[in-house]
Motif scaffolding. Structure first.
Motif, PDB file in Angstrom:
ATOM      1  N   LYS A 132      -1.041  -4.295   9.074  1.00  0.00           N
ATOM      2  CA  LYS A 132       0.525  -4.078   8.560  1.00  0.00           C
ATOM      3  C   LYS A 132       0.960  -3.267   9.750  1.00  0.00           C
ATOM      4  O   LYS A 132       0.523  -2.247  10.190  1.00  0.00           O
ATOM      5  CB  LYS A 132       0.381  -3.222   7.283  1.00  0.00           C
ATOM      6  CG  LYS A 132       1.581  -2.962   6.661  1.00  0.00           C
ATOM      7  CD  LYS A 132       1.513  -2.382   5.333  1.00  0.00           C
ATOM      8  CE  LYS A 132       2.991  -2.148   4.855  1.00  0.00           C
ATOM      9  NZ  LYS A 132       3.373  -0.567   5.306  1.00  0.00           N
ATOM     10  N   ALA A 190       7.520  -2.058  -1.757  1.00  0.00           N
ATOM     11  CA  ALA A 190       7.207  -0.802  -2.190  1.00  0.00           C
ATOM     12  C   ALA A 190       7.889  -0.095  -3.084  1.00  0.00           C
ATOM     13  O   ALA A 190       7.831   0.071  -3.995  1.00  0.00           O
ATOM     14  CB  ALA A 190       7.064  -0.319  -0.382  1.00  0.00           C
ATOM     15  N   PRO A 241       0.673  -1.013  -0.028  1.00  0.00           N
ATOM     16  CA  PRO A 241       0.004  -0.033  -0.001  1.00  0.00           C
ATOM     17  C   PRO A 241       0.973   1.246   0.016  1.00  0.00           C
ATOM     18  O   PRO A 241       1.755   1.300   0.664  1.00  0.00           O
ATOM     19  CB  PRO A 241      -0.754  -0.044   1.234  1.00  0.00           C
ATOM     20  CG  PRO A 241      -0.005  -0.991   2.194  1.00  0.00           C
ATOM     21  CD  PRO A 241       0.830  -1.943   1.256  1.00  0.00           C
ATOM     22  N   ILE A 288      13.488  -4.217  -0.097  1.00  0.00           N
ATOM     23  CA  ILE A 288      13.522  -4.931  -1.392  1.00  0.00           C
ATOM     24  C   ILE A 288      13.661  -4.067  -2.630  1.00  0.00           C
ATOM     25  O   ILE A 288      12.782  -3.559  -2.882  1.00  0.00           O
ATOM     26  CB  ILE A 288      12.379  -5.689  -1.499  1.00  0.00           C
ATOM     27  CG1 ILE A 288      11.943  -6.624  -0.253  1.00  0.00           C
ATOM     28  CG2 ILE A 288      12.411  -6.701  -2.841  1.00  0.00           C
ATOM     29  CD1 ILE A 288      12.659  -7.648  -0.015  1.00  0.00           C
ATOM     30  N   ASN A 302       8.262  -7.147   4.572  1.00  0.00           N
ATOM     31  CA  ASN A 302       8.520  -6.077   4.105  1.00  0.00           C
ATOM     32  C   ASN A 302       9.722  -5.186   4.536  1.00  0.00           C
ATOM     33  O   ASN A 302       9.913  -5.241   5.725  1.00  0.00           O
ATOM     34  CB  ASN A 302       7.008  -5.118   4.262  1.00  0.00           C
ATOM     35  CG  ASN A 302       7.173  -3.559   3.606  1.00  0.00           C
ATOM     36  OD1 ASN A 302       6.877  -2.601   4.328  1.00  0.00           O
ATOM     37  ND2 ASN A 302       7.644  -3.675   2.546  1.00  0.00           N
TER      38      ASN A 302
END
Ligand SMILES: Cc1cc2nc3c(=O)[nH]c(=O)nc-3n(C[C@H](O)[C@H](O)[C@H](O)COP(=O)(O)O)c2cc1C
Length: 327
Positions: A141, A226, A17, A205, A202
């Motif tokens: 999250k 993201a 998101p 990356i 997350n």
């Protein structure tokens, strides 16, 4: 660990998101390049319940984006529940994701986003309220904590699971860190070892290889990307290649990059219908699509002034012509 919605791969790849970025055109593009699951930008529960049009617009998606999560934020369990019910009824996403990670001042001032991490009883109240109101899976999250003194990703994840979250995504930085330092992937591994719901890793990356490394190092059930996807939807293909044990496909050449950038811009225009607005808003994406190209500075100076689709085409053509003449 089973995700509470259908996924095509054992280790699914998620488009994160992202406010102002993970909008329908980019989500569709990333799905076509191998993202398995996408999530909307965060939407204000207050804005939804008050019927604010721009917030409701953020919940719009097309069927080809599924599976998709709509992400909500807010610190009032009743408002979050109302927003979850509205979103379930009007938009029917595959799941609802609760944002407990946003570090932005405007949001945390009212204890929304990562502000909730200062009060885990409130986190649990919000999850329970949303679960009761939404007739679909609820996921969360999170960040690792508010600051170093309250850094406790495992405790946060356990409390979320106990309150009924069916999957957890961890961005292993504290709110105080914002985006500085490195994401602490070992905390993803610790959360994975502690909870019996799927854990999505997350943070940081930047290549397909990074996605593979995160999976190897943490044993996470899914990988969320993201910033690494900015101007680079190909990262999903490359990550899938590595996760499937293949060498990653090489990055496409300039002409292909431009073609996809234009496809992305046209999708955006199709939805917005206002060419000048789309072009101006799209300048940031053009900056990302052209990062690292030879003579990028001059190219980007021109692209930062465009006001129409035909201008984008002209700038791209002018850039490509001498290259094609040489090639
Ligand atoms: C421009 C931008 C907007 C973001 N908006 C959201 C958001 O709406 N909801 C959310 O949970 N996280 C949001 N994030 C955080 C990302 O989802 C992600 O957790 C973070 O960027 C770390 O991942 P990365 O290292 O792959 O960028 C945003 C990040 C960026 C850069």
């Amino acid at each position: 660990m089973q995700f509470p919605y259908p996924v095509r791969h054992r280790v699914p790849l998620f488009l994160a998101p992202m406010a102002g970025v993970s909008e329908p055109p980019f989500r569709r593009l990333c799905r076509s390049f191998g993202a398995d699951v996408v999530v909307s930008e965060f939407l204000s529960s207050e804005g939804l319940r008050r019927g604010v049009k721009s917030v409701h617009d953020g919940a719009y998606f097309t069927p080809q984006e599924r599976p998709i999560g709509i992400q909500l934020y807010g610190a009032d369990p009743a408002a979050m529940a109302e927003a979850a019910e509205l979103v379930s009824y009007h938009y029917a996403p595959d799941f609802i994701d609760i944002n407990f990670g946003c570090p932005v001042k405007k949001v945390v001032r009212r204890n929304g986003g990562s502000g909730c991490l200062k009060d885990l009883a409130l986190v649990q109240q919000i999850i329970r309220a949303v679960k009761q109101a939404a007739d679909r899976p609820v996921t969360v999250k999170i960040r690792s904590g508010w600051d170093e003194s309250t850094r406790q990703p495992v405790e946060i994840a356990l409390r979320c699971r106990d309150a009924g979250a069916l999957a957890v995504t961890l961005h292993p930085r504290t709110r105080a860190q914002l985006y500085t330092g490195r994401a602490a992937w070992d905390e993803i591994a610790a959360v994975k070892a502690a909870v019996d719901i799927p854990v999505v890793g997350n943070g940081d990356i930047k290549t397909g290889e990074d996605a593979y490394r995160m999976w190897q190092q943490t044993g996470c059930d899914g990988v969320m990307i993201a910033r690494g996807s900015f101007g680079n939807p190909w990262i999903f293909q490359q990550a899938r290649d590595r996760l499937d044990g293949r060498a990653p496909r090489p990055m496409p050449g300039v002409a292909e990059r431009f073609a996809v950038a234009l496809q992305h811009a046209r999708l955006q225009l199709e939805i917005q219908g206002d060419e000048r607005r789309t072009a101006v808003e799209f300048r940031k994406h053009l900056g990302w699509y052209t990062r690292g190209l030879p003579q990028a500075a001059a190219l980007r100076r021109r692209l930062h002034q465009i006001e129409s689709m035909s201008e984008i085409e002209r700038v791209f053509r002018d850039y490509l012509e001498p290259l094609q003449a040489v090639g």
